[in-house]
Design a protein around this motif. Structure first.
Motif, PDB file in Angstrom:
ATOM      1  N   PHE A   1      23.184   0.079  43.250  1.00 41.98           N
ATOM      2  CA  PHE A   1      24.361   0.515  44.330  1.00 41.98           C
ATOM      3  C   PHE A   1      23.812   1.750  45.184  1.00 41.98           C
ATOM      4  N   GLU A   2      24.624   1.666  46.445  1.00 44.70           N
ATOM      5  CA  GLU A   2      24.061   2.615  47.374  1.00 44.70           C
ATOM      6  C   GLU A   2      25.298   3.610  47.516  1.00 44.70           C
ATOM      7  N   ILE A   3      24.969   4.951  47.545  1.00 46.08           N
ATOM      8  CA  ILE A   3      25.889   5.915  47.880  1.00 46.08           C
ATOM      9  C   ILE A   3      25.777   6.300  49.051  1.00 46.08           C
ATOM     10  N   VAL A   4      27.095   6.211  49.638  1.00 45.97           N
ATOM     11  CA  VAL A   4      27.413   6.645  51.261  1.00 45.97           C
ATOM     12  C   VAL A   4      28.655   7.412  51.159  1.00 45.97           C
ATOM     13  N   GLU A   5      28.224   8.488  51.765  1.00 49.98           N
ATOM     14  CA  GLU A   5      29.402   9.642  51.837  1.00 49.98           C
ATOM     15  C   GLU A   5      30.165   9.972  50.228  1.00 49.98           C
ATOM     16  N   GLY A   6      29.139  10.045  49.452  1.00 51.85           N
ATOM     17  CA  GLY A   6      29.647  10.283  48.160  1.00 51.85           C
ATOM     18  C   GLY A   6      30.258   9.392  47.294  1.00 51.85           C
ATOM     19  N   LYS A   7      30.154   7.973  47.693  1.00 56.58           N
ATOM     20  CA  LYS A   7      30.753   6.989  47.228  1.00 56.58           C
ATOM     21  C   LYS A   7      29.808   5.854  46.913  1.00 56.58           C
ATOM     22  N   ALA A   8      29.873   5.182  45.511  1.00 54.59           N
ATOM     23  CA  ALA A   8      28.921   4.183  45.157  1.00 54.59           C
ATOM     24  C   ALA A   8      29.403   2.829  45.568  1.00 54.59           C
ATOM     25  N   ARG A   9      28.720   2.076  46.179  1.00 53.83           N
ATOM     26  CA  ARG A   9      28.774   0.666  46.469  1.00 53.83           C
ATOM     27  C   ARG A   9      27.883  -0.291  46.172  1.00 53.83           C
TER      28      ARG A   9
END
Length: 518
Positions: free
Chosen positions: A108-116
């Motif tokens: 998962f990638e954390i972008v702007e505090g969100k996990a995708r």
């Protein structure tokens, strides 16, 4: 992979896992959920209170059927690396599942505090001969075997491989100018006991998208096995010595006989102190040549590694050690003569605890090996006290990967350990008598004349000293020559040696075990 003790088989600190309770049915975070490390810790603690659910994405049968050559023929396509066009100092590539890697992991990638989720397909890989690439067209991967991060470590215009996570909880990193050697693990469970070893594995990783120009990268991992659940945070700082800061929260769902913290695994086939039975043009073959322990009082213990004829365990009792590690001190190509393996460039790995670790011991396991493909050395910290079901443990530490990661010292160091049959050159070999030659080198010694009142501080258990000699060599190093007879043939002989001037150690302390073959 590490070799278990019972079977020779191939075997920190800030940041953000999701907040809230929204998850997919398999326990993964739903798309775009907020992420915090504190929430990940709570999640793994909750999981430890229940039964172990070994969920892993199911792999297509064609992946499970891959053999060594077929799996080796699959390569990630560098032009499809994650973050390639972001201006970041990091690029991410995946390892293809299959062959030995039948349990895949999720990223998962954390972008702007969100996990995708990060998804990979067959288009991200090149399927080379003997594989037919048409059989893999359009295939979606339910997970990957692991991943590696690339960074311009050695030159500013090339992205070198920096750190890789693949297989159970194994990972390894590089400092500038290094080539891969020893590995680390997230955790050891019952290594080198009478019963089976348990291998906790990283099941999910969460990587913060690195900002443009960022020097360091932070990632997180879930760790699970039948008796443990854990949350890990890693902060990677590349350099001449690459530093990896670790914050590990460990929750036990079952009793553990031997809990191993900050485990290191390496290979020692033979060296100047131990090469019986190896008919090879190369003088030495090893990833690391010794274990170093730094005590709080500044005393340094150096234990050369061996390849014993049977499992050998050594325990070094400590109270909040300043550090320990497996080192490759020998950096001379002429001592290895291997242009492909380049053992002189293998990294050392130094473990530096953050805050006090309390009482416990550093354990060293040396396992017989007949090939250099086997990792037959393990070293880790075992905390004092029982590791019972329901207990919680937190350990923070720095890992320093590189050619010279150990802390500096004014003490002279052990630069070589050699062994051979005891007695004079013309005498017949006596299997019960052995010669040990230990050489020390350092400024404190080189400034001394041959008539200096230097004396050995020597302790021998289960051995009788038959001859002792202290010599100053050209160049200013000193060596101690010992002839020792073994007393009880069923027990190893233990050595402790340092050089003293005016009753104070001016060298580190050499420790050794003679168990029969060397």
């Amino acid at each position: 992979m590490f070799l278990t003790a019972t079977a020779l088989a191939v075997g920190a600190l800030a940041g953000g896992a999701w907040t809230g309770s929204a998850e997919a049915s398999d326990g993964a975070p739903a798309e775009d959920q907020g992420f915090s490390f504190e929430a990940l810790v709570r999640k793994m603690k909750d999981k430890a209170s229940g039964a172990y659910d070994p969920h892993t994405p199911e792999l297509p049968q064609k992946f499970l059927d891959l053999d060594y050559d077929q799996h080796r023929a699959i390569r990630f396509q560098p032009e499809r690396a994650v973050w390639k066009d972001s201006g970041s100092n990091y690029r991410l590539q995946a390892f293809h599942p299959g062959w030995l890697y039948k349990e895949s992991v999720e990223l998962f990638e954390i972008v702007e505090g969100k996990a995708r989720p990060i998804h990979f397909t067959g288009a991200d890989f090149a399927y080379r001969k003997p594989l037919n690439p048409e059989e893999f067209e359009g295939i979606d991967l339910p997970g990957i075997a692991g991943f590696r991060l690339h960074h311009p470590l050695n030159t500013p215009d090339y992205f070198d491989e920096l750190i890789a996570f693949v297989g159970a909880s194994y990972f390894r990193a590089l400092g500038k100018g290094d080539v891969y050697g020893l590995s680390a693990r997230g955790l050891c469970i019952d290594t080198a006991i009478a019963g089976p070893e348990e291998f906790p594995r990283f099941t999910r990783f969460y990587l913060e998208r690195p900002e443009k120009g960022a020097a360091e990268l932070r990632l997180y991992a879930e760790l699970e096995s039948e008796r443990v659940a854990g949350a890990y945070r890693f902060t990677v700082k590349p350099g001449l010595n690459t530093i990896v800061e670790v914050d590990a929260h460990i929750f036990l769902r079952g009793d553990v006989e031997r809990l191993g913290i900050a485990p290191l695994t390496s290979m020692f086939l033979y060296g100047e102190n131990d090469r019986l039975g190896f008919d090879d043009y190369r003088p030495e073959v090893h990833d690391n040549d010794g274990l170093l322990i730094l005590r709080r009082n500044g005393q340094r213990l150096w234990r050369p590694l061996r390849n014993p004829d049977k499992l050998a365990l050594s325990f070094f009792g400590e109270r909040s050690p300043a550090g320990f590690g497996l080192l490759q001190r020998d950096r001379e190509f002429d001592h290895f003569q291997d242009t492909e393996a380049q053992y002189q460039r293998r990294p050392s790995l130094w473990i530096e605890p953050v805050k006090g670790w309390g009482r416990g011991h550093v354990m060293l396991a040396e396992i017989p090996a007949d090939k250099e493909i086997y990792d037959n050395i393990a070293a880790f910290w075992v905390p004092e006290g029982d590791a019972k079901a329901g207990s919680e443990h937190r350990f923070s530490y720095r890992m320093i990967w590189g050619r010279e990661p150990e802390p500096g010292t004014e003490l002279a160091q052990v630069i070589s350990t050699s062994t051979g049959h005891g007695g004079t050159a013309a005498s017949d070999a006596d299997p019960n008598l052995r010669k040990f030659v230990v050489e020390f080198q350092g400024k404190a010694l080189s400034e001394l004349g041959a008539d200096a009142p230097l004396k050995p501080r020597l302790t021998i258990q289960n051995g009788a000293l038959k001859h002792k000699q202290l010599q100053r060599l050209e160049g200013g190093s000193w060596r101690v020559v010992l002839d020792v007879a073994r007393e009880n043939a069923s027990q190893p002989v233990e050595f402790i040696l340092a050089l003293q001037l005016e009753d104070a150690d001016i060298t580190e302390t050499w420790m050794y075990q003679w168990s029969g073959n060397t």
